[in-house]
Design a protein around this motif. Sequence first.
Motif, PDB file in Angstrom:
ATOM      1  N   GLN A   1       0.828  -1.203   0.000  1.00  0.00           N
ATOM      2  CA  GLN A   1       0.000   0.000   0.000  1.00  0.00           C
ATOM      3  C   GLN A   1       0.861   1.251   0.000  1.00  0.00           C
ATOM      4  O   GLN A   1       0.623   2.187  -0.746  1.00  0.00           O
ATOM      5  CB  GLN A   1      -0.912   0.010   1.229  1.00  0.00           C
ATOM      6  CG  GLN A   1      -1.785   1.257   1.362  1.00  0.00           C
ATOM      7  CD  GLN A   1      -2.769   1.388   0.219  1.00  0.00           C
ATOM      8  OE1 GLN A   1      -3.316   0.396  -0.237  1.00  0.00           O
ATOM      9  NE2 GLN A   1      -3.004   2.594  -0.269  1.00  0.00           N
ATOM     10  N   SER A   2       1.902   1.257   0.837  1.00  0.00           N
ATOM     11  CA  SER A   2       2.780   2.428   0.888  1.00  0.00           C
ATOM     12  C   SER A   2       4.104   2.053   1.531  1.00  0.00           C
ATOM     13  O   SER A   2       4.206   1.056   2.253  1.00  0.00           O
ATOM     14  CB  SER A   2       2.133   3.573   1.665  1.00  0.00           C
ATOM     15  OG  SER A   2       1.995   3.239   3.040  1.00  0.00           O
TER      16      SER A   2
ATOM     17  N   GLU B   1      -0.282  10.132  -3.067  1.00  0.00           N
ATOM     18  CA  GLU B   1      -1.702  10.095  -3.386  1.00  0.00           C
ATOM     19  C   GLU B   1      -2.366   8.960  -2.614  1.00  0.00           C
ATOM     20  O   GLU B   1      -1.865   7.855  -2.551  1.00  0.00           O
ATOM     21  CB  GLU B   1      -1.915   9.868  -4.891  1.00  0.00           C
ATOM     22  CG  GLU B   1      -1.313  10.934  -5.777  1.00  0.00           C
ATOM     23  CD  GLU B   1       0.171  10.711  -5.991  1.00  0.00           C
ATOM     24  OE1 GLU B   1       0.867  11.654  -6.405  1.00  0.00           O
ATOM     25  OE2 GLU B   1       0.634   9.580  -5.729  1.00  0.00           O
ATOM     26  N   SER B   2      -3.524   9.240  -2.082  1.00  0.00           N
ATOM     27  CA  SER B   2      -4.396   8.280  -1.394  1.00  0.00           C
ATOM     28  C   SER B   2      -3.817   7.754  -0.093  1.00  0.00           C
ATOM     29  O   SER B   2      -4.341   6.830   0.495  1.00  0.00           O
ATOM     30  CB  SER B   2      -4.752   7.093  -2.302  1.00  0.00           C
ATOM     31  OG  SER B   2      -3.650   6.203  -2.431  1.00  0.00           O
ATOM     32  N   ASN B   3      -2.714   8.329   0.390  1.00  0.00           N
ATOM     33  CA  ASN B   3      -2.165   7.925   1.674  1.00  0.00           C
ATOM     34  C   ASN B   3      -2.133   9.125   2.619  1.00  0.00           C
ATOM     35  O   ASN B   3      -2.149  10.286   2.189  1.00  0.00           O
ATOM     36  CB  ASN B   3      -0.749   7.369   1.518  1.00  0.00           C
ATOM     37  CG  ASN B   3      -0.758   5.959   0.976  1.00  0.00           C
ATOM     38  OD1 ASN B   3      -1.327   5.063   1.579  1.00  0.00           O
ATOM     39  ND2 ASN B   3      -0.134   5.775  -0.188  1.00  0.00           N
ATOM     40  N   GLU B   4      -2.065   8.852   3.935  1.00  0.00           N
ATOM     41  CA  GLU B   4      -2.016   9.924   4.921  1.00  0.00           C
ATOM     42  C   GLU B   4      -0.804  10.801   4.650  1.00  0.00           C
ATOM     43  O   GLU B   4       0.322  10.317   4.490  1.00  0.00           O
ATOM     44  CB  GLU B   4      -1.896   9.339   6.334  1.00  0.00           C
ATOM     45  CG  GLU B   4      -3.148   8.621   6.802  1.00  0.00           C
ATOM     46  CD  GLU B   4      -2.979   8.161   8.241  1.00  0.00           C
ATOM     47  OE1 GLU B   4      -3.192   8.985   9.150  1.00  0.00           O
ATOM     48  OE2 GLU B   4      -2.632   7.003   8.445  1.00  0.00           O
TER      49      GLU B   4
ATOM     50  N   LEU C   1      -7.677   0.198   6.282  1.00  0.00           N
ATOM     51  CA  LEU C   1      -7.037   1.301   5.572  1.00  0.00           C
ATOM     52  C   LEU C   1      -8.068   2.337   5.143  1.00  0.00           C
ATOM     53  O   LEU C   1      -9.190   1.992   4.782  1.00  0.00           O
ATOM     54  CB  LEU C   1      -6.285   0.773   4.338  1.00  0.00           C
ATOM     55  CG  LEU C   1      -5.209  -0.290   4.607  1.00  0.00           C
ATOM     56  CD1 LEU C   1      -4.644  -0.806   3.296  1.00  0.00           C
ATOM     57  CD2 LEU C   1      -4.115   0.260   5.493  1.00  0.00           C
ATOM     58  N   LYS C   2      -7.682   3.593   5.162  1.00  0.00           N
ATOM     59  CA  LYS C   2      -8.583   4.650   4.735  1.00  0.00           C
ATOM     60  C   LYS C   2      -8.917   4.540   3.252  1.00  0.00           C
ATOM     61  O   LYS C   2      -9.961   5.004   2.798  1.00  0.00           O
ATOM     62  CB  LYS C   2      -7.957   6.014   5.029  1.00  0.00           C
ATOM     63  CG  LYS C   2      -7.850   6.318   6.519  1.00  0.00           C
ATOM     64  CD  LYS C   2      -7.348   7.727   6.755  1.00  0.00           C
ATOM     65  CE  LYS C   2      -7.327   8.047   8.246  1.00  0.00           C
ATOM     66  NZ  LYS C   2      -6.865   9.417   8.520  1.00  0.00           N
ATOM     67  N   GLN C   3      -8.012   3.916   2.509  1.00  0.00           N
ATOM     68  CA  GLN C   3      -8.252   3.746   1.074  1.00  0.00           C
ATOM     69  C   GLN C   3      -9.167   2.551   0.793  1.00  0.00           C
ATOM     70  O   GLN C   3      -9.518   2.292  -0.364  1.00  0.00           O
ATOM     71  CB  GLN C   3      -6.914   3.510   0.346  1.00  0.00           C
ATOM     72  CG  GLN C   3      -5.888   4.594   0.542  1.00  0.00           C
ATOM     73  CD  GLN C   3      -5.085   4.401   1.840  1.00  0.00           C
ATOM     74  OE1 GLN C   3      -5.434   3.543   2.649  1.00  0.00           O
ATOM     75  NE2 GLN C   3      -4.065   5.215   2.028  1.00  0.00           N
TER      76      GLN C   3
ATOM     77  N   LYS D   1      -0.640  -4.939   1.903  1.00  0.00           N
ATOM     78  CA  LYS D   1      -2.067  -5.132   1.693  1.00  0.00           C
ATOM     79  C   LYS D   1      -2.468  -6.563   2.056  1.00  0.00           C
ATOM     80  O   LYS D   1      -1.748  -7.519   1.772  1.00  0.00           O
ATOM     81  CB  LYS D   1      -2.426  -4.878   0.227  1.00  0.00           C
ATOM     82  CG  LYS D   1      -2.216  -3.453  -0.249  1.00  0.00           C
ATOM     83  CD  LYS D   1      -2.620  -3.336  -1.720  1.00  0.00           C
ATOM     84  CE  LYS D   1      -2.351  -1.951  -2.273  1.00  0.00           C
ATOM     85  NZ  LYS D   1      -2.708  -1.869  -3.710  1.00  0.00           N
TER      86      LYS D   1
END
Length: 592
Positions: free
Chosen positions: A93-94, A110-113, A146-148, A179
């Motif tokens: 994820q990151s 993008e799309s992460n905190e 996850l927020k995503q 993930k």
Amino acid sequence: MKKLKKRFIIPAVVFILGMCALIGAIYVVGKSQEQQNRTNAKLNAMTYTERIYGELMEGIGVTDSLKQVVISGDGNINRFYDIAANMMDDSIQSIQIAPNGVVTEIYPEESNESSKIDLINDSDRGEISRYARDNDTVIMQGPLELKQGGYGIAVRNPVYLENENGQKSFWGFTIVILKVPEIFSESVEALSSFGYKYSLQKFASPWDDTYEWVYGSKEELNNPVIYDFNVYGYKWRLEILPKSGFYNNRYLLYLFIGGGVIVLLLAGLTAALISINENRKNFKRLAVTDALTGIYNRHGFDEQVEQYMRQNPQKHCVVAMLDIDDFKLVNDVYGHAAGDGALQKLAESMKQYFSKDVILGRNGGDEFSIFMPDCTVEEVKPFLKKFTGETKKFYCKGEEHTFTISLGFAEYPVLADDRSQLMRCADMALYEVKMRGKNGCMAYREGERIKSRAKLGFAVKDIIDNMPGAFIVYRADKENDEILLANSELLRLTGCKNMDELLAYTGKSFCNLIRPDEQESCQKSIWSQINGGHSNDYIFFHMRKADGTYISVLNHGRIVDSVHNGRVFYVMIMDLKSLQRHYGDCLELVEK
């Protein structure tokens, strides 16, 4: 009346006995089916646990790679986003770094905190992050929502930097968010396709032995097969259960109905017994056979030899033990696949050379055993010498390579009272061959003082691998300066994790370790000394590391004629900066 009784009683007795046999057979078949299904489930659990472990370690390895970048940069990491982009895959994820425990960089943004997160003092992450920091251990937190969308496991790897006094200080964390279930999607999909329900769990934290569910069937599995494994101190558990259970009730019902006819009962019972017996033989064969070479493993070899000596206590026999000379170099230089190929070729040559009544076994690693019944040392000595002297080959990337073996042997009951003592004698003879230069064949002589196994290992492993300095061996060939060996200190100095990484970024060429503008002058200096009849003196150059940076080094080597590789350079490489730090300004003259 008696005839009438026989007509009914005997068939009745046969029927009752047949029904008892049928019920008994159904019970045995059912238990056997359960055991076989459980065995298959255990094998699958073991196989896919290994795959899940590998997939997790591959994801966690991202933090190790990032950690090495931080350490090699002395706490500074340049081009974080480029490095992280190269490490990303579909299961991540990151990727993050957290100097002093505060997340400052996240890829992708993008799309992460995007806000800074103080892991040490965060209410949800603080306790486990402090544990990782204080115990210098990797921690895995999650699965977290996850927020995503979806779930992930946060892996935090503490980084400590060491100053010139050897004192360590906490730098921060390298982090990867894995993930779930993408990180082990291939394994769980395979389990599902094979008809298994499954549940993957792990300890909630290093100090909490309560399992938390990670992925799989949320409902409790009834009497599943369980396989536990550890990842950085975390206990994980994989539970699997066939979707239809361990019993095939329909099959048992059909067997019972078919058993009403005595002839079919007997035929079905015979078929079931044959099947059960065949399964037993297959499992026994697998238990005593070495999977790589197809000959007996240590357990199978010992069992066969014990049986022969128990049945023939007075007959003379010979045990030989052999191994491949410098097998570690084969693995290091050509790779483990080539090493496996060498082991297979050696086993094939043994099967072709020795007769069918000779028992062949692989003890483990590159060590093999040969048991020759009904013979003496004097009878087999020429035969074993001929086998030892024959050229043995293996192939790597289509190229043929040769290797040699060392062999020691001993005779029963002349020198030993039992199998274990006989094998010890053969083992001592083998290591006497090693002490005399390898590639030889020798019989054990009673009363001879043979040096211990530990002293032999001292020369190769302890001196090269644990040498307090960077050491490399490469071909002394102007056109082909192929790197053959590097010790762990050289790998550390270049920033490589292993030999494969060193060979990859240098293209196997020693010249590619030298800064391009210095290559010609360095090579000219080295060869002018060699051609002048002198060993390689100290040479200064800038050595290229795996990350593309350069360090100043001193090179001091010797040219040696190797039996297997021709002329080679044995070279010590010293970090000039470290020398200057310890010995002062006097070394500045060397660089000038």
